[in-house]
Design a protein around this motif. Structure first.
Motif: not given
Length: 130
Positions: A53-73
């Protein structure tokens, strides 16, 4: 087909499937920067959904980084995971954590989830057939 793929079949894509996990989560795994919700699935393989959620992670590049790490894991650990629908949600403050630490937390979360599933399957023993 590769053992370590992340094809559309292993993704939770529709709102009804996300709602099913949120409403019927049998397993909850808390890490310092993640929450995993999971339930058994009728699908032929485990599926992953990620909610950042944007409320938890403001910046789009950070949201994308978190999603990328979770998918890879998930991609690397999906062979050890039972047939589950899993939703990964980050907690506030996750954007300040380096990738290596997030990856380690994800590893611990997959292991903890597997322990919970094994414990659950031991407590529910099949009833004898007459």
């Amino acid at each position: 087909m590769s053992l370590y793929n992340f094809s559309p079949e292993v993704r939770i894509r529709c709102a009804a499937d996300y709602k099913g996990v949120f409403d019927g989560a049998l397993f909850k795994v808390h890490q310092p920067h993640f929450i995993f919700l999971a339930k058994f699935t009728e699908q032929p393989q485990s599926r992953l959904g990620i909610v950042v959620a944007k409320k938890k992670v403001r910046r789009a590049h950070e949201r994308n980084r978190i999603k990328r790490l979770a998918r890879e894991s998930f991609r690397l650990n999906q062979q050890q995971i039972d047939l589950l629908d899993i939703v990964v949600m980050p907690k506030i403050g996750i954007e300040a954590i380096p990738n290596a630490e997030l990856h380690q937390q994800l590893q611990f979360a997959w292991q903890k989830l597997q322990r919970l599933v094994k414990k659950h399957s031991k407590t529910i023993s099949p009833s004898p057939q007459k």
